[in-house]
Design an enzyme around this catalytic site. Structure first.
Site, PDB file in Angstrom:
ATOM      1  N   HIS A   1      -9.385   7.859   3.035  1.00 18.53           N
ATOM      2  CA  HIS A   1      -9.523   6.404   2.894  1.00 18.53           C
ATOM      3  C   HIS A   1     -10.999   6.047   2.741  1.00 18.53           C
ATOM      4  O   HIS A   1     -11.861   6.685   3.338  1.00 18.53           O
ATOM      5  CB  HIS A   1      -8.983   5.677   4.128  1.00 18.53           C
ATOM      6  CG  HIS A   1      -7.559   5.986   4.452  1.00 18.53           C
ATOM      7  ND1 HIS A   1      -7.195   7.072   5.229  1.00 18.53           N
ATOM      8  CD2 HIS A   1      -6.406   5.362   4.110  1.00 18.53           C
ATOM      9  CE1 HIS A   1      -5.880   7.092   5.349  1.00 18.53           C
ATOM     10  NE2 HIS A   1      -5.375   6.070   4.675  1.00 18.53           N
TER      11      HIS A   1
ATOM     12  N   GLU B   1      -5.921   6.653  -2.003  1.00 21.25           N
ATOM     13  CA  GLU B   1      -5.910   5.516  -1.081  1.00 21.25           C
ATOM     14  C   GLU B   1      -6.456   4.255  -1.745  1.00 21.25           C
ATOM     15  O   GLU B   1      -5.981   3.149  -1.473  1.00 21.25           O
ATOM     16  CB  GLU B   1      -6.714   5.846   0.177  1.00 21.25           C
ATOM     17  CG  GLU B   1      -6.134   6.976   1.014  1.00 21.25           C
ATOM     18  CD  GLU B   1      -4.751   6.669   1.575  1.00 21.25           C
ATOM     19  OE1 GLU B   1      -4.405   5.474   1.692  1.00 21.25           O
ATOM     20  OE2 GLU B   1      -4.017   7.624   1.885  1.00 21.25           O
TER      21      GLU B   1
ATOM     22  N   HIS C   1       0.841  -1.205   0.000  1.00 17.89           N
ATOM     23  CA  HIS C   1       0.000   0.000   0.000  1.00 17.89           C
ATOM     24  C   HIS C   1       0.874   1.253   0.000  1.00 17.89           C
ATOM     25  O   HIS C   1       0.688   2.158  -0.828  1.00 17.89           O
ATOM     26  CB  HIS C   1      -0.909  -0.027   1.234  1.00 17.89           C
ATOM     27  CG  HIS C   1      -1.728   1.208   1.437  1.00 17.89           C
ATOM     28  ND1 HIS C   1      -3.047   1.297   1.064  1.00 17.89           N
ATOM     29  CD2 HIS C   1      -1.417   2.417   1.981  1.00 17.89           C
ATOM     30  CE1 HIS C   1      -3.510   2.498   1.366  1.00 17.89           C
ATOM     31  NE2 HIS C   1      -2.532   3.200   1.930  1.00 17.89           N
ATOM     32  N   GLU C   2       1.839   1.306   0.925  1.00 18.89           N
ATOM     33  CA  GLU C   2       2.689   2.505   1.017  1.00 18.89           C
ATOM     34  C   GLU C   2       3.572   2.647  -0.225  1.00 18.89           C
ATOM     35  O   GLU C   2       3.791   3.757  -0.717  1.00 18.89           O
ATOM     36  CB  GLU C   2       3.545   2.464   2.288  1.00 18.89           C
ATOM     37  CG  GLU C   2       2.757   2.434   3.591  1.00 18.89           C
ATOM     38  CD  GLU C   2       1.707   3.527   3.711  1.00 18.89           C
ATOM     39  OE1 GLU C   2       1.854   4.585   3.065  1.00 18.89           O
ATOM     40  OE2 GLU C   2       0.719   3.326   4.437  1.00 18.89           O
TER      41      GLU C   2
ATOM     42  N   ARG D   1     -12.706  -1.023   1.591  1.00 21.38           N
ATOM     43  CA  ARG D   1     -11.284  -1.287   1.401  1.00 21.38           C
ATOM     44  C   ARG D   1     -11.073  -2.780   1.153  1.00 21.38           C
ATOM     45  O   ARG D   1     -10.107  -3.174   0.499  1.00 21.38           O
ATOM     46  CB  ARG D   1     -10.478  -0.827   2.622  1.00 21.38           C
ATOM     47  CG  ARG D   1     -10.563   0.663   2.873  1.00 21.38           C
ATOM     48  CD  ARG D   1      -9.606   1.140   3.931  1.00 21.38           C
ATOM     49  NE  ARG D   1      -8.239   1.197   3.410  1.00 21.38           N
ATOM     50  CZ  ARG D   1      -7.230   1.786   4.028  1.00 21.38           C
ATOM     51  NH1 ARG D   1      -7.425   2.373   5.199  1.00 21.38           N
ATOM     52  NH2 ARG D   1      -6.027   1.800   3.502  1.00 21.38           N
TER      53      ARG D   1
ATOM     54  N   HIS E   1       1.665   4.149  -3.030  1.00 19.57           N
ATOM     55  CA  HIS E   1       1.424   5.594  -2.882  1.00 19.57           C
ATOM     56  C   HIS E   1       2.429   6.421  -3.691  1.00 19.57           C
ATOM     57  O   HIS E   1       2.132   7.555  -4.078  1.00 19.57           O
ATOM     58  CB  HIS E   1       1.493   6.008  -1.414  1.00 19.57           C
ATOM     59  CG  HIS E   1       0.166   5.988  -0.723  1.00 19.57           C
ATOM     60  ND1 HIS E   1      -0.975   6.548  -1.268  1.00 19.57           N
ATOM     61  CD2 HIS E   1      -0.213   5.471   0.481  1.00 19.57           C
ATOM     62  CE1 HIS E   1      -1.987   6.379  -0.438  1.00 19.57           C
ATOM     63  NE2 HIS E   1      -1.562   5.721   0.623  1.00 19.57           N
TER      64      HIS E   1
ATOM     65  N   ASP F   1      -4.584   0.788  -2.035  1.00 15.56           N
ATOM     66  CA  ASP F   1      -5.166  -0.466  -1.531  1.00 15.56           C
ATOM     67  C   ASP F   1      -5.106  -1.562  -2.592  1.00 15.56           C
ATOM     68  O   ASP F   1      -4.707  -2.699  -2.317  1.00 15.56           O
ATOM     69  CB  ASP F   1      -6.627  -0.247  -1.115  1.00 15.56           C
ATOM     70  CG  ASP F   1      -6.758   0.411   0.250  1.00 15.56           C
ATOM     71  OD1 ASP F   1      -5.763   0.444   0.992  1.00 15.56           O
ATOM     72  OD2 ASP F   1      -7.861   0.892   0.574  1.00 15.56           O
TER      73      ASP F   1
END
Length: 754
Positions: free
Chosen positions: A716, A651, A591-592, A722, A595, A655
């Protein structure tokens, strides 16, 4: 060579021994002669010899058949079951969270979390509850022990300051004794407040300087120091929109929908005004209503969050001197010189403005608003920020407002939890040093590094297969992914007592004056910020403290950060199957990492600079890919209210990309290491377990009020989406759970960006 003997079906003469060099030790003869010679040889053989040859042939066929049977049986055999204590424990946890009555292809969130939701009603005092909250409470309990154990061997003065700060916060008898006096005296020092007494008169710019520079409030706009997005090796003053007392402009502008909250907010304002010396409730209510109306005017000119995402569009670099023309209501040079004292500034000082039109309009609003109202509004900002530091009346009033705002059930939150959070917010790196020494296993860093490397490899493999990206941009994207810097556990300086003490050298805390400690910290924090202005950005300067249960990506540093607080169960456990670790911390890492390539992160190059490094064709293709995701999430609703697909786009991209990268990394791990043991009784394959582990990280419950607040403020998506939003875009999920095409979790149209 000895004769090779074997059992036969009939009595026979023994075979002659083979001559040297004609065969192998096991007695098989090598024959290169043609078929005619073979037929002649066969005719010369006796009946017994012929029977023996046929028997050998049959035995060879049977042997091959047995071997093939064993191979197929081995392949069909289910993987070994893990029966260790850790596996039994995690199985129990997973099983209790599942709801087997739900078809995973119909609603995977309810399937994975239905049992958890039934077993976890909202605790009193909370508007939301989930895995993150549970883990944070665990971390809080550890910090409580560390801060209260004053006889423990702390290695730095900074840690002792954190203990004293916490002790002062816990000194309720002293806080109750002082009542509202500390804030009343502060208001008088600033020239008074018309709501509680006499007001000194027209001192707008002076009051604005004071409340911004010394008390960390942001009326009208926010001013701070951060890396320059277009020159990431240097820090720069930055200005953005701010000044609302409620979490979003929507609360003010949709009055009918939010009437209950607006009424509760006004009542809260009136209550605080009366506690601080207001003598006439009617007059106090009238003036507070004027402040609320002014905040509504600010909300009207505030840019919506979804239109405040494209930094290429909203970035405006100018000089401090230019600000006077842009927003003449503010006396900018004295203002900036006070906020960033003792740094010397002049009109050529560069400033990045992120809300140019807003600043123009807020200046006009200031110039046309009554000066008394402006002062009332600025002091209200100070009161709102500092009133929780006062006696129980103020905390009760805030709690009552929180009930209206977030739907929390009234409960007396233990004082120590408030004080732990406050100590972590302000002295979190001193407290973090204690937390890390007590809880963080150093080999966790190595494990996290390995996981990150595996996720990066998987992400880059996916990058190679993207159809919509041109080769030149793809090459640059791979270079950016390779350049992403990993920060794991904690910043290095906190483990060096001398370095830690140097950071907190200019801050002092006493054990019995909580309000003063916080005011001192505000001043200390302002000096630290000013000091950063003339220094380059520092990788050791984190935006999260070590105990935090979260992670983040910094675009200007091109780094991903994983605090110690999240590197534990259920995100990561050494003894858990890899499927759960890849589904937990693996998806967090993915996820990070993703980004760096979402709708905002993709605008920054590998060195953290905001510049157009993509070819136009790939930019347009990227935007086309994201349209699908905006529409997909925009069709989800909570209590009849739609998710904002544009505001949550970054986000949602992260995800989806994170799940895909973690799945691929798990596949790669299995190819390299072979099948792992599975968990007992669940009846789930390890691939299915990967998706269940991912989903159960997001098991949570919320009040309707909190859900509404999340929809209009949180970038988010709600936890439910999610999960189902990502798995319904995953072909691998559909295959592992045998979801029919067109079922809710396997729609025919799937969205993919990375």
């Amino acid at each position: 060579m000895s004769t090779y003997k074997r059992a036969t079906l009939d009595d026979e003469d023994p075979l002659d021994s083979l001559g040297d060099g004609d065969g192998y030790p096991n007695g098989f003869q090598v024959n290169f002669r043609g078929s005619r010679s073979s037929r002649e040889c066969w005719a010369k053989w006796t009946r017994t010899e012929k029977q023996l040859v046929v028997l050998v042939g049959v035995l060879v066929v049977l042997l091959v058949a047995c071997l093939l049977g064993l191979v197929f049986q081995y392949r069909a055999r289910p993987p070994a079951v893990c029966l260790s204590e850790a596996c039994i424990s995690v199985t129990s946890s997973i099983l209790s969270s599942l709801d087997r009555a739900v078809n995973p292809c119909e609603d995977f969130f309810s399937y994975a979390c239905g049992g958890w939701i039934k077993a976890n009603p909202l605790p009193d005092g909370h508007s939301r509850w989930g895995t993150f909250n549970n883990l944070w409470e665990h971390n809080q309990a550890i910090m409580k022990h560390l801060l209260e154990n004053t006889t423990a061997n702390v290695s730095s003065e900074a840690e002792r300051k954190a203990q004293r700060y916490y002790q002062a916060c816990m000194n309720e008898s002293k806080i109750e004794e002082l009542r509202a006096t500390p804030l009343v005296e502060l208001i008088q020092k600033l020239g008074g407040w018309n709501i509680t007494g006499t007001w000194a008169g027209d001192n707008f710019n002076e009051t604005l300087r004071e409340v911004t520079a010394h008390y960390r409030t942001s009326p009208f706009f926010s001013v701070y120091v951060s890396a320059d997005s277009k020159n990431s090796n240097s820090n720069v003053i930055q200005v953005d929109q701010s000044g609302l007392g409620l979490p979003s402009r929507d609360y003010y502008l949709n009055k009918t929908e939010n009437e209950k909250v607006l009424t509760g907010y006004l009542n809260y304002m009136v209550q605080l005004g009366m506690f601080l010396g207001g003598t006439d409730e009617e007059s106090t209510r009238q003036q507070m209503q004027q402040i609320l109306d002014f905040e509504t005017a600010l909300a009207n000119i505030t840019i919506p969050q979804e239109k405040h995402r494209d930094e290429e569009v909203i970035y405006h670099k100018m000089t401090a001197g230019d600000l006077k023309e842009l927003a003449p209501a503010v006396d900018w040079m004295p203002f900036l010189s006070t906020v960033f004292y003792p740094v010397e500034l002049n009109e050529s000082e560069p400033v990045v403005v992120y809300a140019k039109e807003y600043l123009e309009q807020v200046s006009d609003l200031i110039l046309t608003t009554d000066k008394c109202l402006l002062n009332n509004y600025m002091i209200w900002n100070l009161v709102r920020k500092t009133s929780p530091l006062l006696d129980q009346r103020f905390r009760d009033a805030e709690e009552k407002f929180m009930e209206v705002m977030y739907g929390t059930k009234k409960s007396c939150l233990p004082r120590w939890k408030f004080c732990i959070s406050d100590t972590d917010n302000n002295l979190g790196f001193a407290l973090g040093a204690m937390f890390v020494k007590a809880t963080f296993a150093e080999d966790s860093k190595q494990v996290a590094e390995e996981m990150i490397a595996e996720i990066k490899t998987a992400f880059e493999e996916s990058l190679e297969t993207l159809q919509w990206m041109d080769e030149e941009t793809r090459k640059s994207a791979k270079e950016k992914a390779d350049a992403i810097y990993n920060m794991i556990g904690y910043p290095k300086f906190i483990m060096d007592p001398k370095e830690l003490d140097k950071v907190f050298n200019d801050y002092e805390a006493v054990s019995d004056l909580y309000f003063e400690n916080v005011m001192q910290f505000y001043n200390f924090s302002a000096r630290v910020t000013a000091d950063q202005l003339r220094k380059p950005p520092n990788r050791d300067q984190w935006s999260m403290t070590p105990p935090t249960v979260n992670a983040y990506y910094s675009p200007t540093k091109n780094e991903i950060v994983f605090p110690a607080g999240i590197l534990q169960a259920p995100f990561y456990t050494r003894a858990s199957p890899k499927s759960l670790n890849f589904g937990g911390i693996g998806v967090v890492v993915g996820h990070e990492l993703t980004h760096a390539f979402d709708d905002q992160g993709r605008e920054y190059d590998k060195d953290g600079n905001l510049r157009p490094w993509w070819k136009n064709s790939s930019v347009e293709a990227f935007k086309r890919q994201t349209v699908c995701m905006v529409e997909q999430y925009g069709n989800y609703t909570v209590n009849g209210e739609a998710v904002n697909g544009k505001h949550t786009l970054g986000e949602n991209i992260a995800d989806n990309g994170g799940l895909k990268a973690a799945y691929r990394a798990y596949q790669n791990w299995l190819k390299k290491n072979g099948d792992e043991e599975t968990l007992p009784t669940l009846g789930l394959t390890n691939y299915q377990l990967f998706f269940v582990g991912f989903a159960q990280v997001w098991c949570s419950v919320r009040t309707p009020e909190s859900s509404h607040e999340g929809l209009i403020t949180d970038p988010h998506s709600p936890s439910r989406f999610r999960v189902i939003g990502t798995v319904s875009n995953s072909q691998e999920f559909a295959e592992h759970f045998s979801c029919p095409p067109g079922s809710p979790m396997n729609p025919l149209k799937k969205c993919e960006v990375w």
